[in-house]
Structure formats: C-alpha cells, structure tokens
Design a protein around this motif. Sequence first.
Motif, PDB file in Angstrom:
ATOM      1  N   TYR A  45       0.856  -1.181   0.000  1.00 36.98           N
ATOM      2  CA  TYR A  45       0.000   0.000   0.000  1.00 36.98           C
ATOM      3  C   TYR A  45       0.891   1.230   0.000  1.00 36.98           C
ATOM      4  N   THR A  46       0.499   2.225  -0.777  1.00 34.99           N
ATOM      5  CA  THR A  46       1.205   3.498  -0.801  1.00 34.99           C
ATOM      6  C   THR A  46       0.337   4.515  -0.075  1.00 34.99           C
ATOM      7  N   PRO A  47       0.881   5.188   0.936  1.00 37.20           N
ATOM      8  CA  PRO A  47       0.049   6.092   1.718  1.00 37.20           C
ATOM      9  C   PRO A  47      -0.255   7.387   0.972  1.00 37.20           C
ATOM     10  N   SER A  48      -1.324   8.039   1.403  1.00 38.17           N
ATOM     11  CA  SER A  48      -1.577   9.392   0.908  1.00 38.17           C
ATOM     12  C   SER A  48      -0.469  10.281   1.456  1.00 38.17           C
ATOM     13  N   LEU A  49      -0.312  11.430   0.864  1.00 41.59           N
ATOM     14  CA  LEU A  49       0.701  12.363   1.335  1.00 41.59           C
ATOM     15  C   LEU A  49       0.412  12.769   2.780  1.00 41.59           C
ATOM     16  N   GLU A  50      -0.855  12.989   3.082  1.00 43.82           N
ATOM     17  CA  GLU A  50      -1.235  13.365   4.448  1.00 43.82           C
ATOM     18  C   GLU A  50      -0.856  12.280   5.453  1.00 43.82           C
ATOM     19  N   LEU A  51      -1.158  11.022   5.134  1.00 43.76           N
ATOM     20  CA  LEU A  51      -0.823   9.930   6.044  1.00 43.76           C
ATOM     21  C   LEU A  51       0.685   9.785   6.182  1.00 43.76           C
ATOM     22  N   ALA A  52       1.410   9.948   5.100  1.00 45.38           N
ATOM     23  CA  ALA A  52       2.870   9.859   5.161  1.00 45.38           C
ATOM     24  C   ALA A  52       3.424  10.896   6.136  1.00 45.38           C
ATOM     25  N   PHE A  53       2.917  12.123   6.080  1.00 41.69           N
ATOM     26  CA  PHE A  53       3.368  13.161   7.005  1.00 41.69           C
ATOM     27  C   PHE A  53       2.964  12.849   8.438  1.00 41.69           C
ATOM     28  N   ARG A  54       1.757  12.288   8.625  1.00 43.95           N
ATOM     29  CA  ARG A  54       1.322  11.951   9.983  1.00 43.95           C
ATOM     30  C   ARG A  54       2.178  10.836  10.577  1.00 43.95           C
ATOM     31  N   ILE A  55       2.588   9.873   9.756  1.00 47.68           N
ATOM     32  CA  ILE A  55       3.459   8.793  10.240  1.00 47.68           C
ATOM     33  C   ILE A  55       4.826   9.363  10.617  1.00 47.68           C
ATOM     34  N   ALA A  56       5.382  10.210   9.769  1.00 53.36           N
ATOM     35  CA  ALA A  56       6.670  10.832  10.083  1.00 53.36           C
ATOM     36  C   ALA A  56       6.567  11.630  11.380  1.00 53.36           C
ATOM     37  N   ASP A  57       5.467  12.356  11.548  1.00 56.12           N
ATOM     38  CA  ASP A  57       5.257  13.148  12.759  1.00 56.12           C
ATOM     39  C   ASP A  57       5.160  12.247  13.986  1.00 56.12           C
ATOM     40  N   ALA A  58       4.539  11.092  13.846  1.00 51.56           N
ATOM     41  CA  ALA A  58       4.413  10.153  14.968  1.00 51.56           C
ATOM     42  C   ALA A  58       5.787   9.697  15.451  1.00 51.56           C
ATOM     43  N   PHE A  59       6.747   9.616  14.538  1.00 49.03           N
ATOM     44  CA  PHE A  59       8.108   9.238  14.907  1.00 49.03           C
ATOM     45  C   PHE A  59       8.972  10.444  15.252  1.00 49.03           C
ATOM     46  N   GLY A  60       8.493  11.640  14.936  1.00 53.64           N
ATOM     47  CA  GLY A  60       9.270  12.846  15.199  1.00 53.64           C
ATOM     48  C   GLY A  60      10.457  13.010  14.273  1.00 53.64           C
ATOM     49  N   VAL A  61      10.289  12.547  13.022  1.00 51.86           N
ATOM     50  CA  VAL A  61      11.375  12.634  12.044  1.00 51.86           C
ATOM     51  C   VAL A  61      10.843  13.243  10.749  1.00 51.86           C
ATOM     52  N   PRO A  62      11.750  13.743   9.897  1.00 50.44           N
ATOM     53  CA  PRO A  62      11.308  14.240   8.589  1.00 50.44           C
ATOM     54  C   PRO A  62      10.766  13.094   7.737  1.00 50.44           C
ATOM     55  N   ILE A  63       9.870  13.417   6.839  1.00 53.28           N
ATOM     56  CA  ILE A  63       9.231  12.406   5.997  1.00 53.28           C
ATOM     57  C   ILE A  63      10.257  11.594   5.200  1.00 53.28           C
ATOM     58  N   GLY A  64      11.360  12.219   4.818  1.00 52.84           N
ATOM     59  CA  GLY A  64      12.399  11.528   4.059  1.00 52.84           C
ATOM     60  C   GLY A  64      13.116  10.444   4.840  1.00 52.84           C
ATOM     61  N   GLU A  65      12.978  10.452   6.164  1.00 50.75           N
ATOM     62  CA  GLU A  65      13.577   9.385   6.971  1.00 50.75           C
ATOM     63  C   GLU A  65      12.661   8.174   7.068  1.00 50.75           C
TER      64      GLU A  65
END
Length: 76
Positions: A45-65
Amino acid sequence: MGKKLVITNKIRTLRFFANEMTQLELAEKAGASRQTIMALEANKYTPSLELAFRIADAFGVPIGEVFACKAEEETP
C-alpha cells in the motif's frame, strides 16, 4: 518502456527503535488502522501524502527518513 515510481519505507525499523512501538500504537498516533500500517510495512500500500506526514510526525522525524522513492524501469 517507461519508468514507474517505487515507494519504500522504514516503518518497521523506526517502530523497533521507538521502544518497539506496536503497529496499533503507530496507527493510533497517525490516525490510521493497524491493517493500513501492516500493508505499508509489507509495501502493499502506498500512503496518501497526508498519512505519510502523519506517520513521520508520529516518529518525530522528517518524511524523508520514513519514505523513499525511486524510479525503476517497467517490465513488459
């Protein structure tokens, strides 16, 4: 032949280093279902851009990580 974009992620690794966060914990923090997190980790599954940012935020890292994208040649 064209190229297709392949999106990969490091969600499982990041969960491990976040005190072995469960899929359910990540899902709750990111506002998704556990099944969605499972599918993301399996690259089904490929996440929406919004979900990708929310996952990165949950880890406290930039989306590219969390996510990476590369172009691959399509096979016939």
